[in-house]
Design a protein around this motif. Structure first.
Motif, PDB file in Angstrom:
ATOM      1  N   LEU A   6       0.862  -1.186   0.000  1.00 18.15           N
ATOM      2  CA  LEU A   6       0.000   0.000   0.000  1.00 18.15           C
ATOM      3  C   LEU A   6       0.891   1.225   0.000  1.00 18.15           C
ATOM      4  O   LEU A   6       1.713   1.412   0.900  1.00 18.15           O
ATOM      5  CB  LEU A   6      -0.904   0.001   1.233  1.00 18.15           C
ATOM      6  CG  LEU A   6      -1.818  -1.218   1.403  1.00 18.15           C
ATOM      7  CD1 LEU A   6      -2.388  -1.272   2.818  1.00 18.15           C
ATOM      8  CD2 LEU A   6      -2.943  -1.182   0.376  1.00 18.15           C
ATOM      9  N   LEU A   7       0.726   2.086  -0.984  1.00 22.61           N
ATOM     10  CA  LEU A   7       1.675   3.165  -1.203  1.00 22.61           C
ATOM     11  C   LEU A   7       0.973   4.522  -1.284  1.00 22.61           C
ATOM     12  O   LEU A   7       0.026   4.694  -2.056  1.00 22.61           O
ATOM     13  CB  LEU A   7       2.447   2.908  -2.500  1.00 22.61           C
ATOM     14  CG  LEU A   7       3.428   3.980  -2.963  1.00 22.61           C
ATOM     15  CD1 LEU A   7       4.601   4.084  -1.990  1.00 22.61           C
ATOM     16  CD2 LEU A   7       3.924   3.660  -4.370  1.00 22.61           C
ATOM     17  N   THR A   8       1.462   5.492  -0.504  1.00 26.31           N
ATOM     18  CA  THR A   8       1.060   6.889  -0.665  1.00 26.31           C
ATOM     19  C   THR A   8       2.222   7.616  -1.317  1.00 26.31           C
ATOM     20  O   THR A   8       3.302   7.722  -0.724  1.00 26.31           O
ATOM     21  CB  THR A   8       0.745   7.554   0.686  1.00 26.31           C
ATOM     22  OG1 THR A   8      -0.251   6.792   1.363  1.00 26.31           O
ATOM     23  CG2 THR A   8       0.238   8.973   0.472  1.00 26.31           C
ATOM     24  N   PRO A   9       2.046   8.132  -2.546  1.00 30.27           N
ATOM     25  CA  PRO A   9       3.162   8.786  -3.246  1.00 30.27           C
ATOM     26  C   PRO A   9       3.382  10.203  -2.717  1.00 30.27           C
ATOM     27  O   PRO A   9       2.511  10.772  -2.064  1.00 30.27           O
ATOM     28  CB  PRO A   9       2.691   8.794  -4.702  1.00 30.27           C
ATOM     29  CG  PRO A   9       1.196   8.804  -4.617  1.00 30.27           C
ATOM     30  CD  PRO A   9       0.832   8.050  -3.371  1.00 30.27           C
ATOM     31  N   PRO A  10       4.539  10.797  -2.982  1.00 27.25           N
ATOM     32  CA  PRO A  10       4.786  12.181  -2.566  1.00 27.25           C
ATOM     33  C   PRO A  10       3.791  13.133  -3.240  1.00 27.25           C
ATOM     34  O   PRO A  10       3.466  12.925  -4.408  1.00 27.25           O
ATOM     35  CB  PRO A  10       6.201  12.451  -3.072  1.00 27.25           C
ATOM     36  CG  PRO A  10       6.812  11.086  -3.253  1.00 27.25           C
ATOM     37  CD  PRO A  10       5.692  10.199  -3.663  1.00 27.25           C
ATOM     38  N   PHE A  11       3.360  14.207  -2.530  1.00 29.56           N
ATOM     39  CA  PHE A  11       3.523  14.517  -1.122  1.00 29.56           C
ATOM     40  C   PHE A  11       2.148  14.828  -0.568  1.00 29.56           C
ATOM     41  O   PHE A  11       1.312  15.359  -1.287  1.00 29.56           O
ATOM     42  CB  PHE A  11       4.418  15.750  -0.926  1.00 29.56           C
ATOM     43  CG  PHE A  11       5.852  15.542  -1.326  1.00 29.56           C
ATOM     44  CD1 PHE A  11       6.711  14.797  -0.537  1.00 29.56           C
ATOM     45  CD2 PHE A  11       6.346  16.102  -2.497  1.00 29.56           C
ATOM     46  CE1 PHE A  11       8.039  14.624  -0.892  1.00 29.56           C
ATOM     47  CE2 PHE A  11       7.661  15.932  -2.867  1.00 29.56           C
ATOM     48  CZ  PHE A  11       8.520  15.188  -2.070  1.00 29.56           C
ATOM     49  N   THR A  12       1.899  14.540   0.712  1.00 31.09           N
ATOM     50  CA  THR A  12       0.624  14.933   1.315  1.00 31.09           C
ATOM     51  C   THR A  12       0.852  15.803   2.535  1.00 31.09           C
ATOM     52  O   THR A  12       0.656  17.012   2.490  1.00 31.09           O
ATOM     53  CB  THR A  12      -0.219  13.703   1.697  1.00 31.09           C
ATOM     54  OG1 THR A  12       0.587  12.782   2.446  1.00 31.09           O
ATOM     55  CG2 THR A  12      -0.766  13.010   0.469  1.00 31.09           C
ATOM     56  N   GLN A  13       1.287  15.207   3.652  1.00 26.91           N
ATOM     57  CA  GLN A  13       1.445  15.959   4.888  1.00 26.91           C
ATOM     58  C   GLN A  13       2.795  15.629   5.510  1.00 26.91           C
ATOM     59  O   GLN A  13       3.304  14.524   5.364  1.00 26.91           O
ATOM     60  CB  GLN A  13       0.337  15.585   5.897  1.00 26.91           C
ATOM     61  CG  GLN A  13      -1.075  15.909   5.419  1.00 26.91           C
ATOM     62  CD  GLN A  13      -2.126  15.211   6.287  1.00 26.91           C
ATOM     63  OE1 GLN A  13      -2.352  14.023   6.154  1.00 26.91           O
ATOM     64  NE2 GLN A  13      -2.759  15.955   7.174  1.00 26.91           N
ATOM     65  N   GLU A 200      12.226  -6.034  -1.135  1.00 29.34           N
ATOM     66  CA  GLU A 200      12.024  -6.638   0.177  1.00 29.34           C
ATOM     67  C   GLU A 200      10.684  -7.352   0.264  1.00 29.34           C
ATOM     68  O   GLU A 200      10.588  -8.475   0.788  1.00 29.34           O
ATOM     69  CB  GLU A 200      12.115  -5.550   1.248  1.00 29.34           C
ATOM     70  CG  GLU A 200      11.870  -6.044   2.663  1.00 29.34           C
ATOM     71  CD  GLU A 200      11.794  -4.905   3.668  1.00 29.34           C
ATOM     72  OE1 GLU A 200      11.598  -5.193   4.863  1.00 29.34           O
ATOM     73  OE2 GLU A 200      11.899  -3.721   3.257  1.00 29.34           O
ATOM     74  N   MET A 201       9.615  -6.733  -0.245  1.00 24.47           N
ATOM     75  CA  MET A 201       8.257  -7.249  -0.039  1.00 24.47           C
ATOM     76  C   MET A 201       7.791  -8.189  -1.147  1.00 24.47           C
ATOM     77  O   MET A 201       6.935  -9.057  -0.916  1.00 24.47           O
ATOM     78  CB  MET A 201       7.259  -6.092   0.081  1.00 24.47           C
ATOM     79  CG  MET A 201       7.497  -5.225   1.301  1.00 24.47           C
ATOM     80  SD  MET A 201       7.359  -6.189   2.812  1.00 24.47           S
ATOM     81  CE  MET A 201       8.322  -5.206   3.942  1.00 24.47           C
ATOM     82  N   GLN A 202       8.283  -7.982  -2.362  1.00 23.33           N
ATOM     83  CA  GLN A 202       7.869  -8.792  -3.508  1.00 23.33           C
ATOM     84  C   GLN A 202       6.343  -8.966  -3.560  1.00 23.33           C
ATOM     85  O   GLN A 202       5.821 -10.089  -3.594  1.00 23.33           O
ATOM     86  CB  GLN A 202       8.546 -10.164  -3.463  1.00 23.33           C
ATOM     87  CG  GLN A 202      10.054 -10.103  -3.505  1.00 23.33           C
ATOM     88  CD  GLN A 202      10.700 -11.468  -3.453  1.00 23.33           C
ATOM     89  OE1 GLN A 202      10.255 -12.402  -4.125  1.00 23.33           O
ATOM     90  NE2 GLN A 202      11.754 -11.610  -2.655  1.00 23.33           N
ATOM     91  N   PRO A 203       5.595  -7.880  -3.576  1.00 22.92           N
ATOM     92  CA  PRO A 203       4.134  -7.990  -3.529  1.00 22.92           C
ATOM     93  C   PRO A 203       3.547  -8.479  -4.848  1.00 22.92           C
ATOM     94  O   PRO A 203       4.116  -8.267  -5.923  1.00 22.92           O
ATOM     95  CB  PRO A 203       3.703  -6.546  -3.256  1.00 22.92           C
ATOM     96  CG  PRO A 203       4.779  -5.716  -3.884  1.00 22.92           C
ATOM     97  CD  PRO A 203       6.055  -6.480  -3.660  1.00 22.92           C
ATOM     98  N   LYS A 204       2.395  -9.113  -4.736  1.00 24.12           N
ATOM     99  CA  LYS A 204       1.649  -9.481  -5.941  1.00 24.12           C
ATOM    100  C   LYS A 204       0.917  -8.273  -6.518  1.00 24.12           C
ATOM    101  O   LYS A 204       0.702  -8.176  -7.720  1.00 24.12           O
ATOM    102  CB  LYS A 204       0.623 -10.567  -5.613  1.00 24.12           C
ATOM    103  CG  LYS A 204       1.206 -11.865  -5.082  1.00 24.12           C
ATOM    104  CD  LYS A 204       0.090 -12.816  -4.685  1.00 24.12           C
ATOM    105  CE  LYS A 204       0.633 -14.090  -4.052  1.00 24.12           C
ATOM    106  NZ  LYS A 204      -0.472 -14.983  -3.582  1.00 24.12           N
ATOM    107  N   LEU A 205       0.507  -7.365  -5.619  1.00 27.23           N
ATOM    108  CA  LEU A 205      -0.305  -6.219  -6.009  1.00 27.23           C
ATOM    109  C   LEU A 205       0.201  -4.984  -5.276  1.00 27.23           C
ATOM    110  O   LEU A 205       0.425  -5.029  -4.064  1.00 27.23           O
ATOM    111  CB  LEU A 205      -1.778  -6.470  -5.648  1.00 27.23           C
ATOM    112  CG  LEU A 205      -2.780  -5.332  -5.871  1.00 27.23           C
ATOM    113  CD1 LEU A 205      -2.919  -5.016  -7.365  1.00 27.23           C
ATOM    114  CD2 LEU A 205      -4.145  -5.702  -5.276  1.00 27.23           C
ATOM    115  N   VAL A 206       0.385  -3.893  -6.005  1.00 28.99           N
ATOM    116  CA  VAL A 206       0.703  -2.593  -5.401  1.00 28.99           C
ATOM    117  C   VAL A 206      -0.523  -1.702  -5.545  1.00 28.99           C
ATOM    118  O   VAL A 206      -1.024  -1.493  -6.664  1.00 28.99           O
ATOM    119  CB  VAL A 206       1.923  -1.932  -6.063  1.00 28.99           C
ATOM    120  CG1 VAL A 206       2.154  -0.538  -5.481  1.00 28.99           C
ATOM    121  CG2 VAL A 206       3.162  -2.794  -5.892  1.00 28.99           C
ATOM    122  N   CYS A 207      -1.019  -1.218  -4.430  1.00 34.30           N
ATOM    123  CA  CYS A 207      -2.179  -0.318  -4.428  1.00 34.30           C
ATOM    124  C   CYS A 207      -1.694   1.086  -4.097  1.00 34.30           C
ATOM    125  O   CYS A 207      -1.211   1.331  -2.983  1.00 34.30           O
ATOM    126  CB  CYS A 207      -3.216  -0.770  -3.402  1.00 34.30           C
ATOM    127  SG  CYS A 207      -3.947  -2.373  -3.766  1.00 34.30           S
TER     128      CYS A 207
END
Length: 728
Positions: A6-13, A200-207
């Motif tokens: 789960l990713l929040t891209p730059p920038f919020t707060q 590191e995580m090797q995720p199946k899905l990036v949200c």
């Protein structure tokens, strides 16, 4: 390894994580779907604003042709590199003793942002040393930001990045063109951080959650990098931006970057996406509110029969994985409510999904995030608060409701008091008549420190046209209740609403002037009306006297350019309205003629100078309903029996001594009524699980005595009402 990143891209707060990924992680926990979340924005900031980061940045700069201010910063680069780690540590809250050095005036290098220091005492009053140091440290960071924008990366901003590329981007062409070009300096910091996490995580899905236009470019750049370097990983976009802007998406090029775009609540769509990644080719795949590419065309799939999860089923937001101790508190501007948004780390929660009012004509009431109203039980809300305190160590909560329901706020406050849970919280509301003086006292006792709400146009005609459901008089009365109880009030103010006249704009400013002069509003912000595609105005513009400029939509579609049939140029009011408000917030210039704020002729206000005072003084007396709950917020008194004799007749009175937090007071009643009162105070104490109504107390009282109303309005009870006997 994790199933989902789960990713929040730059920038919020800078001061606190944007909550979307924490909400989703909390839900995924309930489904035993493993996930990891990262706020790439704060990680990039911490990488850049470090000694190593600044040394690399300054070494990348060509200094020829730069401004005098940027040249000064460059010449002071050694001082910036020497001090930056200490300043960030101070803003993270781990080096509070540095405040004295910062405030000395000889520690931080200073560039043009410090020119405003002459106004600091006027703007902020006598600040505490920690707050003053935060403000100075913020100016120091803003100087560096100015340098970055001019010399390193023109898209940079602390709470947004390349925002222009995402705002009102009806076509994908410009953003797509930038994505075909070289990576920016900020990309060069962000992408290696992302790469390390992907390995590191090797995720199946990036949200990727995209709440604002200022996150959009970075979201696409991250997705582009993942597609190039981790081609087996699927990528989905969700969040506030696609929910409001990408509902009409047609451009197939978007799906070179993302496999899926989901709309509205993300829990079920993401669960189904995970299922789709595990399905066999022979199985039919179900989706919930999901765009994807099929046969070379953008298609929208909503082919599941499953309903969205109830709010009671989505779990408690989970902030684990995030670098909670590394967020930095800054003080940017002299606006009390805005300082809450940027100073201190807040746990984010919601009392109710959607808006219980759902009628305002400027609002996206056709979309699920407003339209679908579902409150959460007070006990569950406070359960979640306790879980989050245990998880994060933070006792501050920002309820991010569209408009928190008064009845639910009351129940949450009572539950907090029953559990004796010490918290600090604030939220957004409607200034409706349900917020009585007693309810505001209860909210304050439970830890509420501030509310924000829409006064909008401060004109009864326009408030009715907006369908706000309040009047200026009602707002004045409610804000007085909050202020008297010690809760700060922030007002959202609007100008340029369709058919608004120049006279109404001037009269609106006069209303605002009076509200601030009386001290019943402490903070405010003017914004110009914007027509959105999913609001009643946007869906039926002719009804509201505006003419939209329609464009071909292949990418984003929300803000709509329009012409007001009045022909009034509302832009010209912007500077004057904001300048007036800035002064009113600091308690000055109330005596100025409104004309002083504008460099063009305006009409005299038609609002009487005592209008708001009249609204407050003419507030109808509150009648206690039989169903109203009676609560005692005070403590147990000491008692003294007083023997009286007059003309041969003896009787006994009871004197009750109370210690309130700031004072001591006493009342005297007949002994028998005092005994009843002592017993009753125990029953109606805020710490008790059961509550009693006015009718129940009346019935109990009149089993021994006569006329409860006479006792209720007696002098001793009036005194108790001043110190915590409330009806809600």
């Amino acid at each position: 390894m994790k199933d989902i990143l789960l990713l929040t891209p730059p920038f919020t707060q800078l001061n606190t994580p944007y909550p979307a990924t924490a909400y989703l992680k909390g839900f995924l926990n309930t489904k035993q779907i493993s996930s990891f979340q990262m706020d790439l924005g704060i990680e990039v900031i911490l990488e850049l604003f470090s000694k190593v980061g600044l040394e690399a940045m300054f070494s990348s700069v060509t200094v020829s042709g730069i401004s005098e201010n940027s040249n000064r910063i460059f010449e002071l680069r050694k001082e910036y590199c020497t001090t930056i780690d200490s300043v960030i540590s101070f803003l993270e809250g781990t080096s509070p003793t540095l405040a004295r050095q910062i405030c000395s005036g000889h520690f931080l290098p200073q560039a043009s942002r410090f020119d405003q220091l002459d106004d600091m005492e006027w703007a902020f009053g006598t600040m505490g040393m920690q707050d003053k140091a935060k403000y100075l440290a913020t100016l120091y960071l803003e100087d560096l930001s100015d340098f970055i924008v001019e010399c390193v990366d023109s898209h940079f901003g602390f709470s947004r990045y390349a925002e222009r590329l995402g705002r009102s981007a009806n076509s994908f062409d410009e953003l797509y063109g930038h994505l075909q070009g070289a990576v920016t300096y900020m990309d060069g910091i962000a992408l290696p951080l992302l790469d390390a996490r992907m390995v590191e995580m090797q995720p199946k899905l990036v949200c990727i959650s995209v709440p604002f236009p200022g996150n959009l470019y970075s979201a696409f750049r991250c997705a582009q990098y993942i597609k190039s370097h981790f081609p087996k990983t699927k990528i989905a976009m969700g969040g506030g931006f696609p929910n409001t802007e990408l509902r009409d998406i047609k451009d197939v090029r978007v799906f070179q970057f993302f496999d899926f775009i989901t709309l509205d609540d993300g829990e079920l769509p993401i669960e189904l996406l995970m299922s789709s990644l595990n399905h066999s080719s022979a199985e039919e795949v179900s989706y919930k509110r999901t765009f994807l590419l099929e046969g070379g065309q953008v298609v929208y799939k909503n082919n599941t029969h499953r309903h969205d999860y109830k709010q009671s089923e989505v779990g408690t937001p989970d902030y684990s994985d995030l670098v909670l101790d590394r967020y930095i508190s800054v003080i940017e501007i002299a606006n009390p409510m805005h300082s809450l948004w940027s100073d201190g780390r807040w746990n984010k929660l919601t009392m109710a999904h959607g808006c219980y009012w759902g009628k305002c004509t400027f609002c996206d009431i056709s979309l699920d995030y407003i339209k679908v109203y579902e409150p959460i039980a007070a006990k569950l809300i406070v359960d979640r608060m306790e879980e989050m305190i245990a998880q994060t160590g933070e006792r501050g909560f920002h309820f991010v409701d569209e408009a928190a329901p008064p009845a639910l706020m009351r129940e949450v406050a009572l539950e907090l008091l029953r559990r004796e849970l010490v918290v600090t919280w604030w939220t957004n509301i409607r200034f409706e008549k349900s917020f009585t003086s007693d309810l505001c006292i209860l909210l304050k006792a439970s830890g509420c420190i501030a509310v924000s709400g829409g006064l909008e146009v401060a004109s009864d005609r326009l408030l009715a046209l907006i369908k706000k459901g309040v009047t200026v008089s009602q707002v004045a009365q409610v804000t007085r209740h909050f202020t008297d109880s010690g809760i700060m009030v922030h007002a959202y103010l609007m100008y340029g609403y369709p058919t608004q006249t120049v006279q109404e704009t001037v009269d609106s400013l006069e209303m605002v002037r009076q509200l601030f002069e009386l001290g019943i509003i402490q903070s405010g912000f003017w914004h110009q009306f914007a027509m959105t595609a999913h609001s009643p105005v946007g869906m039926d513009p002719e009804l509201f006297g505006v003419i939209p400029e329609m464009k071909d939509i292949t990418f984003a579609h929300n803000d709509i350019t329009f012409r007001d049939t009045t022909g009034i140029d509302h832009d010209r009011f912007s500077f004057g309205l904001k300048k007036a408000l800035f002064n009113y917030m600091h308690g000055i210039c109330f005596e100025f003629d409104l004309q002083e704020w504008f460099d063009f002729k305006i009409p005299e206000s038609t609002i009487p100078s005592d209008y708001i005072i009249e609204c407050i003084e003419n507030e109808p007396l509150l009648v206690v309903k039989p169903t109203a709950r009676i609560i005692w917020l005070g403590g147990t008194p000491q008692i003294e029996i007083i023997h009286k004799t007059k003309k041969g007749v003896s009787w006994e009175n009871m004197k009750l001594f109370f210690h309130a937090k700031q004072t001591r007071f006493d009342i005297t009643v007949e002994k028998e009524k005092g005994e009843w009162l002592l017993k009753t105070m125990n029953y109606i104490s805020a710490s008790q699980n059961k509550t009693f109504t006015f009718a129940e107390l009346k019935q109990d009282f009149e089993m021994q005595f006569n006329d409860f109303e006479l006792f209720w309005f007696s002098k001793p009870l009036v005194t108790l009402k001043e110190f915590g006997l409330i009806s809600v």
